[in-house]
Motif scaffolding. Structure first.
Motif, PDB file in Angstrom:
ATOM      1  N   GLN A  50       0.827  -1.205   0.000  1.00  0.00           N
ATOM      2  CA  GLN A  50       0.000   0.000   0.000  1.00  0.00           C
ATOM      3  C   GLN A  50       0.859   1.251   0.000  1.00  0.00           C
ATOM      4  OE1 GLN A  50      -2.327  -0.991   3.531  1.00  0.00           O
ATOM      5  NE2 GLN A  50      -4.184  -1.160   2.292  1.00  0.00           N
ATOM      6  N   SER A  51       1.945   1.220   0.737  1.00  0.00           N
ATOM      7  CA  SER A  51       2.846   2.374   0.765  1.00  0.00           C
ATOM      8  C   SER A  51       3.417   2.663  -0.618  1.00  0.00           C
ATOM      9  CB  SER A  51       3.986   2.119   1.763  1.00  0.00           C
ATOM     10  OG  SER A  51       4.886   3.205   1.790  1.00  0.00           O
ATOM     11  N   ALA A  52       3.713   1.593  -1.358  1.00  0.00           N
ATOM     12  CA  ALA A  52       4.285   1.754  -2.700  1.00  0.00           C
ATOM     13  C   ALA A  52       3.287   2.360  -3.674  1.00  0.00           C
ATOM     14  CB  ALA A  52       4.776   0.406  -3.215  1.00  0.00           C
ATOM     15  N   THR A  53       1.982   2.082  -3.486  1.00  0.00           N
ATOM     16  CA  THR A  53       0.967   2.593  -4.407  1.00  0.00           C
ATOM     17  C   THR A  53       0.239   3.821  -3.862  1.00  0.00           C
ATOM     18  OG1 THR A  53      -0.686   1.068  -3.473  1.00  0.00           O
ATOM     19  CG2 THR A  53       0.585   0.298  -5.383  1.00  0.00           C
ATOM     20  N   SER A  54       0.584   4.268  -2.657  1.00  0.00           N
ATOM     21  CA  SER A  54      -0.092   5.401  -2.034  1.00  0.00           C
ATOM     22  C   SER A  54       0.151   6.689  -2.810  1.00  0.00           C
ATOM     23  CB  SER A  54       0.386   5.574  -0.585  1.00  0.00           C
ATOM     24  OG  SER A  54      -0.102   6.777  -0.028  1.00  0.00           O
ATOM     25  N   VAL A  55      -0.916   7.332  -3.257  1.00  0.00           N
ATOM     26  CA  VAL A  55      -0.807   8.606  -3.976  1.00  0.00           C
ATOM     27  C   VAL A  55      -0.278   9.691  -3.044  1.00  0.00           C
ATOM     28  CG1 VAL A  55      -2.110  10.396  -5.193  1.00  0.00           C
ATOM     29  CG2 VAL A  55      -2.661   7.974  -5.563  1.00  0.00           C
ATOM     30  N   ALA A  56      -0.633   9.600  -1.751  1.00  0.00           N
ATOM     31  CA  ALA A  56      -0.186  10.592  -0.777  1.00  0.00           C
ATOM     32  C   ALA A  56       1.211  10.296  -0.249  1.00  0.00           C
ATOM     33  CB  ALA A  56      -1.179  10.663   0.380  1.00  0.00           C
ATOM     34  N   GLY A  57       1.810   9.170  -0.658  1.00  0.00           N
ATOM     35  CA  GLY A  57       3.146   8.821  -0.201  1.00  0.00           C
ATOM     36  C   GLY A  57       3.208   8.398   1.250  1.00  0.00           C
ATOM     37  N   LEU A  58       2.173   7.719   1.739  1.00  0.00           N
ATOM     38  CA  LEU A  58       2.166   7.281   3.130  1.00  0.00           C
ATOM     39  C   LEU A  58       3.232   6.212   3.364  1.00  0.00           C
ATOM     40  CD1 LEU A  58      -1.675   6.964   3.870  1.00  0.00           C
ATOM     41  CD2 LEU A  58      -0.184   8.951   4.115  1.00  0.00           C
ATOM     42  N   GLY A  59       3.887   6.284   4.507  1.00  0.00           N
ATOM     43  CA  GLY A  59       4.902   5.315   4.858  1.00  0.00           C
ATOM     44  C   GLY A  59       4.300   4.059   5.445  1.00  0.00           C
ATOM     45  N   VAL A  60       5.090   3.016   5.554  1.00  0.00           N
ATOM     46  CA  VAL A  60       4.641   1.760   6.142  1.00  0.00           C
ATOM     47  C   VAL A  60       4.307   1.991   7.622  1.00  0.00           C
ATOM     48  CG1 VAL A  60       5.291  -0.607   6.712  1.00  0.00           C
ATOM     49  CG2 VAL A  60       6.005   0.396   4.531  1.00  0.00           C
ATOM     50  N   TYR A  61       3.159   1.433   8.042  1.00  0.00           N
ATOM     51  CA  TYR A  61       2.737   1.598   9.431  1.00  0.00           C
ATOM     52  C   TYR A  61       2.045   0.322   9.878  1.00  0.00           C
ATOM     53  CZ  TYR A  61       0.567   3.557  13.636  1.00  0.00           C
ATOM     54  OH  TYR A  61       0.178   3.786  14.927  1.00  0.00           O
ATOM     55  N   ASP A  62       2.458  -0.236  11.005  1.00  0.00           N
ATOM     56  CA  ASP A  62       1.886  -1.463  11.536  1.00  0.00           C
ATOM     57  C   ASP A  62       1.157  -1.150  12.841  1.00  0.00           C
ATOM     58  OD1 ASP A  62       1.213  -4.057  12.131  1.00  0.00           O
ATOM     59  OD2 ASP A  62       3.229  -4.659  12.759  1.00  0.00           O
ATOM     60  N   ALA A  63      -0.177  -1.142  12.777  1.00  0.00           N
ATOM     61  CA  ALA A  63      -0.991  -0.862  13.966  1.00  0.00           C
ATOM     62  C   ALA A  63      -1.274  -2.159  14.703  1.00  0.00           C
ATOM     63  CB  ALA A  63      -2.291  -0.186  13.561  1.00  0.00           C
ATOM     64  N   SER A  64      -0.997  -2.196  15.985  1.00  0.00           N
ATOM     65  CA  SER A  64      -1.180  -3.404  16.789  1.00  0.00           C
ATOM     66  C   SER A  64      -2.534  -3.411  17.484  1.00  0.00           C
ATOM     67  CB  SER A  64      -0.071  -3.506  17.848  1.00  0.00           C
ATOM     68  OG  SER A  64       1.202  -3.568  17.241  1.00  0.00           O
ATOM     69  N   ALA A  65      -2.984  -4.590  17.884  1.00  0.00           N
ATOM     70  CA  ALA A  65      -4.227  -4.733  18.623  1.00  0.00           C
ATOM     71  C   ALA A  65      -4.161  -3.945  19.928  1.00  0.00           C
ATOM     72  CB  ALA A  65      -4.493  -6.211  18.910  1.00  0.00           C
ATOM     73  N   GLY A  66      -5.296  -3.409  20.341  1.00  0.00           N
ATOM     74  CA  GLY A  66      -5.345  -2.654  21.587  1.00  0.00           C
ATOM     75  C   GLY A  66      -6.563  -1.753  21.633  1.00  0.00           C
ATOM     76  N   ILE A  67      -6.637  -0.894  22.644  1.00  0.00           N
ATOM     77  CA  ILE A  67      -7.728   0.069  22.765  1.00  0.00           C
ATOM     78  C   ILE A  67      -7.595   1.079  21.630  1.00  0.00           C
ATOM     79  CG2 ILE A  67      -8.836   1.784  24.220  1.00  0.00           C
ATOM     80  CD1 ILE A  67      -9.035  -1.019  25.314  1.00  0.00           C
ATOM     81  N   LYS A  68      -8.636   1.193  20.812  1.00  0.00           N
ATOM     82  CA  LYS A  68      -8.558   2.111  19.670  1.00  0.00           C
ATOM     83  C   LYS A  68      -9.304   3.422  19.911  1.00  0.00           C
ATOM     84  CE  LYS A  68     -12.588   0.900  16.853  1.00  0.00           C
ATOM     85  NZ  LYS A  68     -13.154   2.266  16.839  1.00  0.00           N
ATOM     86  N   ASP A  69     -10.286   3.427  20.826  1.00  0.00           N
ATOM     87  CA  ASP A  69     -11.003   4.674  21.093  1.00  0.00           C
ATOM     88  C   ASP A  69     -11.684   4.627  22.448  1.00  0.00           C
ATOM     89  OD1 ASP A  69     -13.779   3.702  21.002  1.00  0.00           O
ATOM     90  OD2 ASP A  69     -13.524   3.495  18.857  1.00  0.00           O
ATOM     91  N   VAL A  70     -12.013   5.804  22.938  1.00  0.00           N
ATOM     92  CA  VAL A  70     -12.899   5.974  24.096  1.00  0.00           C
ATOM     93  C   VAL A  70     -14.063   6.826  23.621  1.00  0.00           C
ATOM     94  CG1 VAL A  70     -11.090   5.734  25.828  1.00  0.00           C
ATOM     95  CG2 VAL A  70     -11.569   7.985  24.874  1.00  0.00           C
ATOM     96  N   TYR A  71     -15.243   6.622  24.215  1.00  0.00           N
ATOM     97  CA  TYR A  71     -16.413   7.296  23.659  1.00  0.00           C
ATOM     98  C   TYR A  71     -17.443   7.630  24.728  1.00  0.00           C
ATOM     99  CZ  TYR A  71     -18.437   2.595  23.938  1.00  0.00           C
ATOM    100  OH  TYR A  71     -18.869   1.373  24.390  1.00  0.00           O
ATOM    101  N   LEU A  72     -18.321   8.575  24.364  1.00  0.00           N
ATOM    102  CA  LEU A  72     -19.456   8.983  25.179  1.00  0.00           C
ATOM    103  C   LEU A  72     -20.646   9.153  24.253  1.00  0.00           C
ATOM    104  CD1 LEU A  72     -20.705  10.028  27.873  1.00  0.00           C
ATOM    105  CD2 LEU A  72     -19.942  12.314  27.194  1.00  0.00           C
ATOM    106  N   GLY A  73     -21.770   8.505  24.571  1.00  0.00           N
ATOM    107  CA  GLY A  73     -22.942   8.574  23.714  1.00  0.00           C
ATOM    108  C   GLY A  73     -24.201   8.926  24.474  1.00  0.00           C
ATOM    109  N   LEU A  74     -25.177   9.527  23.761  1.00  0.00           N
ATOM    110  CA  LEU A  74     -26.475   9.881  24.312  1.00  0.00           C
ATOM    111  C   LEU A  74     -27.560   9.441  23.332  1.00  0.00           C
ATOM    112  CD1 LEU A  74     -25.744  13.553  25.481  1.00  0.00           C
ATOM    113  CD2 LEU A  74     -25.872  11.530  26.950  1.00  0.00           C
ATOM    114  N   THR A  75     -28.625   8.819  23.843  1.00  0.00           N
ATOM    115  CA  THR A  75     -29.763   8.444  23.011  1.00  0.00           C
ATOM    116  C   THR A  75     -31.049   8.776  23.750  1.00  0.00           C
ATOM    117  OG1 THR A  75     -29.840   6.179  23.880  1.00  0.00           O
ATOM    118  CG2 THR A  75     -28.493   6.559  21.922  1.00  0.00           C
TER     119      THR A  75
END
Length: 268
Positions: free
Chosen positions: A194-219
């Protein structure tokens, strides 16, 4: 920037909504098929992709037993989280859930071009919660079964209901989401290819498993008449950890808003 993208999730929601009646006819929970039902639709304003700074409008119809909340066996918590309360004793409850995970197109943003699309699909899993009176801790599991293998999410947190006026209350939810390696790779990593074909020239990045977000919701459900109900929802989440550091992410702050109407009717 807003755009409208239609999603064929009606069959998914209808299948889940039919589950309570199927169980009832088998003698599981009494005759739910003859109770009040509701039909309607939701309109969501959400980021174009997870981490986007631009937003788009998405829609989803539904049909389910009336309530879609604490008083109903069917509980709506989001597009990928429509729950069916199968087990209930004391303060404990648990059951399956289903929904839809939306796709990500490489033309959704300039920095995604060349990375390829990530297909959405049907999500299934389960949840468990315990009612402690004003507070209800919960945990839920969500895994995509169709489309691309984008892995699983585990959400955990707590809910509470705050009365506003007679017949109207707001449900507040706070929590966090854990994402496995497959999910993080699909939505936040950048492979060498993906890095090689990225139009924006993004570098290689390896995201590991873990907490990805914290949130607050109202309904909230606002009765408009004996048969019509206005449904409101809003959520703020903040990406954290490897998700927030991903070069794909444009904005760590993510907002979600939903508005819907339902019509209540009786099936004998």
């Amino acid at each position: 920037m807003l755009s409208v993208r239609s999603k064929a999730v009606a069959s998914v929601l209808a299948a889940i909504a039919a589950a309570p009646a199927t169980v009832a006819n088998a003698g599981g929970f009494g005759d739910l098929a003859s109770t009040d039902w509701q039909v309607g639709g939701f309109v969501f304003v959400a980021p174009k992709y997870e981490g986007s700074k631009d937003y788009e409008v998405r829609g989803a119809p539904f049909i389910a037993p009336a309530g879609l909340g604490d008083t109903s066996r069917v509980q709506f918590r989001g597009p990928d989280d429509l729950r069916f309360r199968l087990i209930e004793f004391g303060g404990f409850e648990a059951g399956p859930l289903a929904g839809w995970r939306f796709d990500r197109d490489d033309n959704d943003a300039a920095r995604l071009r060349g990375l390829g699309d990530v297909d959405g699909g049907f999500v299934a899993g389960g949840y468990a919660a315990y009612n402690l009176g004003p507070l209800k801790p919960f945990v839920s599991y969500h895994h995509q079964l169709s489309g691309d293998d984008t892995g699983a999410l585990i959400r955990f947190g707590a809910e509470t209901r705050v009365p506003l006026t007679s017949g109207i209350s707001v449900q507040a939810t706070a929590g966090a989401s854990y994402a496995d390696d497959d999910y993080m790779d699909a939505y936040f990593s950048v492979t060498p290819g993906q890095s090689a074909t990225s139009v924006a020239g993004l570098g290689v990045y390896d995201a590991s498993a873990g907490i990805k977000d914290v949130y607050l919701g109202l309904t909230s459900d606002v009765p408009l008449s004996d048969v019509w109900t206005l449904k409101l929802s809003g959520r703020y989440s903040r990406l954290v950890g490897d998700a927030a550091d991903s070069p794909i992410v444009e904005d760590e702050n993510q907002f979600f808003g939903g508005l819907g109407f339902s019509y209540r009717f009786k099936v004998d």
